[in-house]
Design an enzyme around this catalytic site. Structure first.
Site, PDB file in Angstrom:
ATOM      1  N   GLU A 133      -6.569  26.035  -9.599  1.00  0.00           N
ATOM      2  CA  GLU A 133      -7.002  26.150  -8.196  1.00  0.00           C
ATOM      3  C   GLU A 133      -7.386  24.820  -7.571  1.00  0.00           C
ATOM      4  O   GLU A 133      -7.211  24.591  -6.395  1.00  0.00           O
ATOM      5  CB  GLU A 133      -8.207  27.101  -8.072  1.00  0.00           C
ATOM      6  CG  GLU A 133      -7.920  28.541  -8.356  1.00  0.00           C
ATOM      7  CD  GLU A 133      -7.960  28.830  -9.843  1.00  0.00           C
ATOM      8  OE1 GLU A 133      -8.242  27.902 -10.623  1.00  0.00           O
ATOM      9  OE2 GLU A 133      -7.696  29.976 -10.232  1.00  0.00           O
TER      10      GLU A 133
ATOM     11  N   ASN B  84      -6.269  24.491 -18.217  1.00  0.00           N
ATOM     12  CA  ASN B  84      -5.877  25.868 -17.951  1.00  0.00           C
ATOM     13  C   ASN B  84      -5.254  26.515 -19.180  1.00  0.00           C
ATOM     14  O   ASN B  84      -5.492  27.682 -19.466  1.00  0.00           O
ATOM     15  CB  ASN B  84      -4.888  25.916 -16.790  1.00  0.00           C
ATOM     16  CG  ASN B  84      -5.578  25.645 -15.483  1.00  0.00           C
ATOM     17  OD1 ASN B  84      -6.508  24.828 -15.442  1.00  0.00           O
ATOM     18  ND2 ASN B  84      -5.191  26.304 -14.429  1.00  0.00           N
TER      19      ASN B  84
ATOM     20  N   THR C 154     -16.472  22.317 -12.388  1.00  0.00           N
ATOM     21  CA  THR C 154     -16.527  21.218 -13.360  1.00  0.00           C
ATOM     22  C   THR C 154     -15.190  20.475 -13.439  1.00  0.00           C
ATOM     23  O   THR C 154     -15.134  19.258 -13.342  1.00  0.00           O
ATOM     24  CB  THR C 154     -16.964  21.732 -14.735  1.00  0.00           C
ATOM     25  OG1 THR C 154     -16.122  22.807 -15.102  1.00  0.00           O
ATOM     26  CG2 THR C 154     -18.384  22.207 -14.698  1.00  0.00           C
ATOM     27  N   ASP C 155     -14.061  21.216 -13.549  1.00  0.00           N
ATOM     28  CA  ASP C 155     -12.756  20.550 -13.584  1.00  0.00           C
ATOM     29  C   ASP C 155     -12.480  19.820 -12.282  1.00  0.00           C
ATOM     30  O   ASP C 155     -11.901  18.736 -12.270  1.00  0.00           O
ATOM     31  CB  ASP C 155     -11.633  21.577 -13.780  1.00  0.00           C
ATOM     32  CG  ASP C 155     -11.486  21.952 -15.243  1.00  0.00           C
ATOM     33  OD1 ASP C 155     -12.287  21.460 -16.045  1.00  0.00           O
ATOM     34  OD2 ASP C 155     -10.568  22.724 -15.550  1.00  0.00           O
TER      35      ASP C 155
ATOM     36  N   VAL D 245      -6.635  33.813 -12.971  1.00  0.00           N
ATOM     37  CA  VAL D 245      -7.489  32.700 -12.548  1.00  0.00           C
ATOM     38  C   VAL D 245      -7.331  31.515 -13.502  1.00  0.00           C
ATOM     39  O   VAL D 245      -7.305  30.354 -13.102  1.00  0.00           O
ATOM     40  CB  VAL D 245      -8.957  33.161 -12.504  1.00  0.00           C
ATOM     41  CG1 VAL D 245      -9.871  31.994 -12.222  1.00  0.00           C
ATOM     42  CG2 VAL D 245      -9.141  34.236 -11.455  1.00  0.00           C
ATOM     43  N   ALA D 246      -7.174  31.844 -14.789  1.00  0.00           N
ATOM     44  CA  ALA D 246      -7.105  30.769 -15.779  1.00  0.00           C
ATOM     45  C   ALA D 246      -5.828  29.951 -15.641  1.00  0.00           C
ATOM     46  O   ALA D 246      -5.838  28.736 -15.776  1.00  0.00           O
ATOM     47  CB  ALA D 246      -7.184  31.365 -17.177  1.00  0.00           C
TER      48      ALA D 246
ATOM     49  N   ASP E 238      13.098 -10.044   4.679  1.00  0.00           N
ATOM     50  CA  ASP E 238      13.384 -11.158   5.586  1.00  0.00           C
ATOM     51  C   ASP E 238      12.775 -12.415   5.004  1.00  0.00           C
ATOM     52  O   ASP E 238      11.897 -12.333   4.154  1.00  0.00           O
ATOM     53  CB  ASP E 238      12.630 -10.943   6.909  1.00  0.00           C
ATOM     54  CG  ASP E 238      13.325  -9.974   7.810  1.00  0.00           C
ATOM     55  OD1 ASP E 238      14.443  -9.591   7.488  1.00  0.00           O
ATOM     56  OD2 ASP E 238      12.717  -9.624   8.842  1.00  0.00           O
TER      57      ASP E 238
ATOM     58  N   ASN F  14     -12.778  26.048 -13.365  1.00  0.00           N
ATOM     59  CA  ASN F  14     -11.628  25.493 -12.639  1.00  0.00           C
ATOM     60  C   ASN F  14     -12.027  24.795 -11.350  1.00  0.00           C
ATOM     61  O   ASN F  14     -11.444  23.787 -10.980  1.00  0.00           O
ATOM     62  CB  ASN F  14     -10.635  26.605 -12.294  1.00  0.00           C
ATOM     63  CG  ASN F  14      -9.833  27.007 -13.511  1.00  0.00           C
ATOM     64  OD1 ASN F  14     -10.083  26.505 -14.607  1.00  0.00           O
ATOM     65  ND2 ASN F  14      -8.880  27.894 -13.339  1.00  0.00           N
TER      66      ASN F  14
ATOM     67  N   ASP G  57      12.704  -6.481  11.851  1.00  0.00           N
ATOM     68  CA  ASP G  57      11.828  -6.700  13.004  1.00  0.00           C
ATOM     69  C   ASP G  57      12.516  -6.448  14.339  1.00  0.00           C
ATOM     70  O   ASP G  57      11.901  -6.042  15.295  1.00  0.00           O
ATOM     71  CB  ASP G  57      11.228  -8.115  12.968  1.00  0.00           C
ATOM     72  CG  ASP G  57      12.272  -9.182  12.725  1.00  0.00           C
ATOM     73  OD1 ASP G  57      13.469  -8.910  12.962  1.00  0.00           O
ATOM     74  OD2 ASP G  57      11.903 -10.290  12.294  1.00  0.00           O
TER      75      ASP G  57
ATOM     76  N   ASP H 240      17.687  -3.935  13.849  1.00  0.00           N
ATOM     77  CA  ASP H 240      17.324  -3.537  12.489  1.00  0.00           C
ATOM     78  C   ASP H 240      17.041  -2.041  12.362  1.00  0.00           C
ATOM     79  O   ASP H 240      16.933  -1.525  11.256  1.00  0.00           O
ATOM     80  CB  ASP H 240      16.069  -4.302  12.025  1.00  0.00           C
ATOM     81  CG  ASP H 240      16.377  -5.753  11.736  1.00  0.00           C
ATOM     82  OD1 ASP H 240      17.533  -6.037  11.380  1.00  0.00           O
ATOM     83  OD2 ASP H 240      15.481  -6.592  11.868  1.00  0.00           O
TER      84      ASP H 240
HETATM   85  P1  ATP Z   1      14.825 -13.783   9.075  1.00  0.00           P
HETATM   86  O1  ATP Z   1      16.067 -12.976   9.211  1.00  0.00           O
HETATM   87  O2  ATP Z   1      14.524 -14.144   7.695  1.00  0.00           O
HETATM   88  O3  ATP Z   1      13.643 -13.254   9.816  1.00  0.00           O
HETATM   89  P2  ATP Z   1      15.603 -15.752  11.013  1.00  0.00           P
HETATM   90  O4  ATP Z   1      14.492 -15.706  11.995  1.00  0.00           O
HETATM   91  O5  ATP Z   1      16.175 -17.077  10.702  1.00  0.00           O
HETATM   92  O6  ATP Z   1      15.168 -15.193   9.658  1.00  0.00           O
HETATM   93  P3  ATP Z   1      17.209 -14.495  12.914  1.00  0.00           P
HETATM   94  O7  ATP Z   1      16.038 -14.245  13.776  1.00  0.00           O
HETATM   95  O8  ATP Z   1      18.265 -13.470  12.763  1.00  0.00           O
HETATM   96  O9  ATP Z   1      16.746 -14.814  11.489  1.00  0.00           O
HETATM   97  O10 ATP Z   1      17.863 -15.860  13.408  1.00  0.00           O
HETATM   98  C1  ATP Z   1      19.142 -16.269  12.983  1.00  0.00           C
HETATM   99  C2  ATP Z   1      19.421 -17.629  13.470  1.00  0.00           C
HETATM  100  O11 ATP Z   1      19.456 -17.648  14.885  1.00  0.00           O
HETATM  101  C3  ATP Z   1      18.376 -18.668  13.084  1.00  0.00           C
HETATM  102  O12 ATP Z   1      18.647 -19.245  11.862  1.00  0.00           O
HETATM  103  C4  ATP Z   1      18.487 -19.685  14.188  1.00  0.00           C
HETATM  104  O13 ATP Z   1      19.509 -20.612  13.913  1.00  0.00           O
HETATM  105  C5  ATP Z   1      18.893 -18.844  15.385  1.00  0.00           C
HETATM  106  N1  ATP Z   1      17.740 -18.526  16.200  1.00  0.00           N
HETATM  107  C6  ATP Z   1      16.567 -17.994  15.813  1.00  0.00           C
HETATM  108  N2  ATP Z   1      15.737 -17.813  16.848  1.00  0.00           N
HETATM  109  C7  ATP Z   1      16.394 -18.236  17.934  1.00  0.00           C
HETATM  110  C8  ATP Z   1      16.088 -18.308  19.316  1.00  0.00           C
HETATM  111  N3  ATP Z   1      14.923 -17.885  19.810  1.00  0.00           N
HETATM  112  N4  ATP Z   1      17.016 -18.809  20.147  1.00  0.00           N
HETATM  113  C9  ATP Z   1      18.196 -19.211  19.676  1.00  0.00           C
HETATM  114  N5  ATP Z   1      18.559 -19.173  18.402  1.00  0.00           N
HETATM  115  C10 ATP Z   1      17.679 -18.692  17.521  1.00  0.00           C
END
Ligand code: ATP
Length: 919
Positions: free
Chosen positions: A317, A726, A757-758, A312-313, A359, A754, A660, A664
């Protein structure tokens, strides 16, 4: 380590729609038609069957259907009941040992001992249960935050709702990167492509269009349907919901796919190993001690008790329960700091991050964009006005002009408006943009000139934007032929243009003109402006429309300079990263000059900026060395991100990578911790991530790192503290045995220490605030053990000291009164440990530096432990159970005095060490 097992078993969250269907069996297929044959109908027939139209359902009808069909959710694996969690606490070797000990005690005529052991076992189970239950609640709360959203048209209004509220007949809008929220019949599609791999196993995306299909078409070929659980990888469209929840194709196989792998955090694995090792050590020592005792010709029953006491010691636990709760609290704290942890290991990894690849747009900048300048081959204008309100002027020098009177400017504004999905809306709070801020800024600029998309014809074709293409095109019917309207990164468009529009005439784009335009674009970008170009092209008749054929031979129209101010808090966060030894690398799709200018504004020092093209020209070694000084990577694609991760990983970096878009996803999966944007991130990115950044804000990542470091420090603190306690118990028992003294502490007393209090004080240590310099230290090595060599040494020295002190207290008294001697040893050990816990509050700072009262929970825990001990010493029934005798105030005073040096030694050691390091 039962609590840990549970924690390990807590489910991955958010992989599957966070769903629950109230009564799936009673939910009829929508419209009463067998599920399988919707695809044989036309869009019109589907609408008629489901009683819906182009304006969608009315809100009232949608409510009524929700009652009838139930929520659009999958049945979730049932959460364990309270009883199940409680009973699982008893599945541990230690508990088995204790129950056997209780049984033997009972059989040899010691029913009080037996009952005491059993009561403590139950108390322990209750403690474990409450920690686990709370941890489970934290995870449930997390799941609730990860609900899927859907854009639906109801009563003619577009609105975003929780996907659980979708009903058959709803008209749903689909966009690239989104997860399809229910089974839909496609009624509109522009270049709509869906990845159906989760459903059909087919890895290439499938084109979708609203045609009816012959009966017998297989699921994988139903191109007029989009199924729940699949994702839109290109284009956009609309569909009518035909099935929801468990009646969707995905729902029908959900039972299979919901089983999610359990995963252990590295720390949990470390603790698990520690537990196993200690268990073995305990067994070894117990056997050895019993053997020694028997050689000394002690009684068998007494030796049995010694064996149990030792086991136990040695085993801490309380540790698993405390780790569980600390991680759960950590996840909650991170949530409060806008870091939504999707996979448990991420909460730990975050604290060890050594590189953040982030980004730019929206993360380091505010993503509140506005067009401030427009340059066409024939004119340059400034655009005034703030926010998204369509109020502003177009100025040449100081003079307002009518932009529509200039044919080049008019065509530019017309094209950026048509090649656009954002809409401008006046709401109660003011003007709002639905769509991306980049596109929104262009819509606002066009609106300032009096243009809107209201009367635009329906688009005929779209080649969507993505960060690899850096451009997008929408084809509309023109007066004669179809016209392609293109917008994107200006240098990309210039490379695809052969002509330009100057005033109202189209002229060839010579190399000189192209160079002059590129120089002007660079001028805009160097000022930190985001630059977006536009081009158009009347399409020749008979042209087959593909990306390559449409997006070439363009007529360049000009470019807009868009401001996107840096987030004020990002500069401070970058400074914090520098002091915390965390490298920040900006990885953006934007122009290198724009990116560099923003980096400079934010204090991110970088030797120039590398572009995607530069990256490709460098070998891995060259890139690795450039990355040491160049922190801005621009015009990169998702593949480049993967390469950067590989290269950084060679240096054993723990990499956090933000993302995003759909593209990606691989980088988010590959990074040590993939961070998806909560606001502008697509469902695909979120589902591939370990963590969702709720507010898209870089500063929140850094706050999360700080929280992660604090959490790790605290786990290290109480693990070491519990181990030293312990060891103290172990030394006391074995020492007494070797000295030929009677049993110094009986098993229930050790269990009490154990677990009660601990346990209290360790929990409170888990709430210790971050050390002042938590963000001034280098990141920890992720492979580092919580028990470094130094830590072992400190734990050992303090433990041995505590043990010897306990023997000292006991040895002077046992011949006079054994019960009182034991009570002194028992209470003494607790008091010594209460001093010791203060040592473990920090490994480097003395108490006056961290503040005696800065962790109020610990003060309460110490006072609580003392109060509980007083009860044990003075309440008769507890005396019987724990084998104690009353102590005098002088006894308490003596113990308090004897323990004081433990604390003083710790304080002196820290003060000396601190002075040495400062020097
Ligand atoms: P990050 O990568 O930092 O989010 P970002 O938005 O500039 O930045 P992307 O979304 O990859 O990166 O865009 C790349 C490029 O594409 C932009 O710099 C712009 O010139 C062009 N772009 C961005 N949005 C549009 C859009 N809706 N239509 C057409 N071209 C676009």
């Amino acid at each position: 380590m039962r609590s840990l097992y549970l924690f390990i078993a807590l489910r991955k969250t958010g992989n599957i729609c966070p769903c629950r269907l109230e009564n799936p069996a009673e939910t009829p297929p929508a419209g009463g038609r067998p599920l399988a044959d919707w695809y044989t109908l036309s869009a019109e027939e589907v609408r008629r069957e489901l009683g819906t139209g182009p304006a969608g359902l009315s809100p009232g009808e949608a409510d009524e259907r929700l009652q009838r069909y139930g929520k659009n959710v999958l049945r979730e694996e049932a959460r364990e009941t309270r009883l199940q969690v409680f009973l699982r606490q008893f599945k541990s070797v230690l508990i088995v040992i204790l129950v056997i000990a209780a049984a033997i005690s009972f059989l040899v005529g010691e029913p009080v001992d037996a009952a005491a052991i059993l009561i403590i076992v139950v108390l322990n189970a209750l403690l474990g249960f409450s920690q686990e239950w709370q941890a489970g609640e934290a995870i449930e709360a997390l799941k609730k935050m990860l609900v899927q959203r859907a854009v639906v048209v109801r009563g003619g209004e577009r609105q975003e709702i929780d996907a659980a509220g979708l009903v058959p007949g709803d008209l749903v809008a689909l966009e690239m990167g989104e997860r399809v929220p229910a089974d839909l019949f496609i009624v509109e599609a522009t270049s709509l492509e869906v990845d159906e791999a989760p459903l059909t196993g087919e890895s290439s995306p499938v084109d979708k269009a609203p045609d009816s299909l012959p009966a017998g078409t297989t699921l994988a070929e139903r191109s007029n349907m989009a199924f729940a659980g699949t994702t839109v990888v290109n284009g956009r469209g609309r569909g009518v919901v035909v099935a929801t929840g468990m009646t969707t194709e995905f729902g029908m196989i959900a039972g299979l796919s919901q089983r999610v792998e359990d995963e252990a955090t590295p720390l949990a694995r470390q603790m698990d190993r520690l537990g196993r090792d200690l268990g073995l050590i305990a067994l070894g020592i117990a056997v050895l001690a019993v053997a020694v005792g028997l050689l000394q010709q002690r009684e068998l029953l007494e030796m049995f008790l010694v064996g149990v006491s030792l086991a136990v010691a040695v085993i801490p636990e309380g540790l698993p329960a405390v780790v569980t709760l600390t991680l759960a609290i950590g996840i909650k704290n991170m949530m409060r700091r806008n870091c939504l942890i999707r996979h448990l290991p991420a909460s730990e990894t975050l604290g060890a991050v050594s590189v953040i690849c982030t980004d730019k747009t929206g993360t380091l900048t505010r993503n509140e964009m506005a067009v401030v300048r427009v340059k066409t081959p024939g004119a340059e204008v400034a655009v005034t006005g703030t926010g998204y309100a369509p109020d502003g002027e177009f100025l040449v020098g100081e003079n307002p002009i009518d932009p529509l009177a200039d044919p080049g400017l008019q065509q530019f504004l017309h094209t950026v408006l048509l090649c656009n999905h954002a809409t401008l809306k006046l709401e109660e709070g003011g003007w709002r943009i639905l769509g991306t801020p980049t596109e929104g800024a262009l819509v606002v600029a066009a609106a300032k000139a009096g243009l809107s998309r209201e009367d635009a014809p329906e688009a005929a074709k779209e080649f969507s934007f993505n960060s690899t293409r850096k451009r997008m095109t929408i084809v509309y019917p023109g007066e004669g032929d179809f016209v392609a309207h293109v917008k994107g990164a200006p240098e990309v468009l210039l490379a695809r243009s052969s002509r330009l529009l100057r005033g109202d005439s189209v002229v060839p784009l010579t190399d000189d003109l192209r160079d002059a335009l590129l120089a002007e674009i660079a001028g805009y970008a160097s000022g930190g402006l985001r630059v977006l170009g536009a081009a158009y092209r009347p399409l020749p008749e008979g042209l087959e429309w593909t990306e390559e054929t449409v997006e070439e031979d363009l007529i360049f129209l000009g470019f807009a300079g868009i401001v996107d101010p840096p987030r004020p808090e990002a500069a401070e966060a970058i400074r914090l990263c520098r002091s915390a030894g965390i490298d920040v690398i900006m990885i953006t799709g934007d122009n290198p000059l724009t990116a560099y200018a923003i980096a400079r504004d934010l204090g991110l020092s970088s030797e120039g900026a590398l572009t995607g093209a530069d990256l490709e020209a460098l070998t891995d070694d060259e890139l690795a060395s450039r990355l040491r000084t160049t922190k801005v990577l621009s015009r990169v694609t998702a593949e480049h991100k993967l390469r950067v991760i590989d290269i950084l990983a060679r240096e054993r970096a723990v990499i956090a990578m933000t993302g995003d878009g759909v593209n990606d996803a691989p980088a988010l999966k590959k990074a040590s911790i993939g961070i998806a944007m909560g606001i502008k991130g697509t469902d695909v990115a979120k589902e591939s991530s370990d963590m969702v950044l709720v507010d898209d804000n870089f500063a929140s990542i850094v706050a999360g790192v700080e929280e992660g470091r604090r959490e790790y420090d605290n786990i290290a603190r109480f693990t070491r503290y519990l181990l030293s306690s312990n060891i103290g118990e172990l030394v006391a028992i074995v020492g007494a045995l070797l000295l030929g003294l009677p049993l110094i502490l009986i098993p229930v007393q050790i269990l009490w220490i154990n677990l009660v209090t601990d346990g209290l004080t360790a929990l409170a240590l888990g709430l210790e605030p971050a050390e002042q310099d938590v963000m001034q230290r280098r990141p920890r090595d992720p492979g580092e053990s919580i028990l470094t060599r130094n830590a072992y040494l400190v734990v050992l020295i303090l433990g041995v000291w505590l043990g010897l002190l306990t023997i000292y207290v006991f040895s002077g008294l046992y011949q006079v009164d054994l019960d009182r001697a034991r009570t002194m040893a028992f209470t003494g050990l607790i008091i010594f440990e209460l001093y010791n816990v203060l040592n473990f509050r920090s490994f480097r700072f003395p108490l006056h530096r961290i503040g005696f009262f800065s962790n109020p929970a610990l003060i309460f825990a110490i006072l609580g432990s003392l109060a509980l001990q007083a009860l044990v010493v003075y309440v008769p029934i507890l005396q019987t159970f724990l084998g104690t005798a009353p102590l005098t105030p002088a006894d308490w005073g003596l113990l308090a005095l004897l323990g004081l040096p433990v604390l003083i030694a710790g304080e002196v050691y820290k003060a000396v060490m601190l002075r040495a390091t400062v020097r």
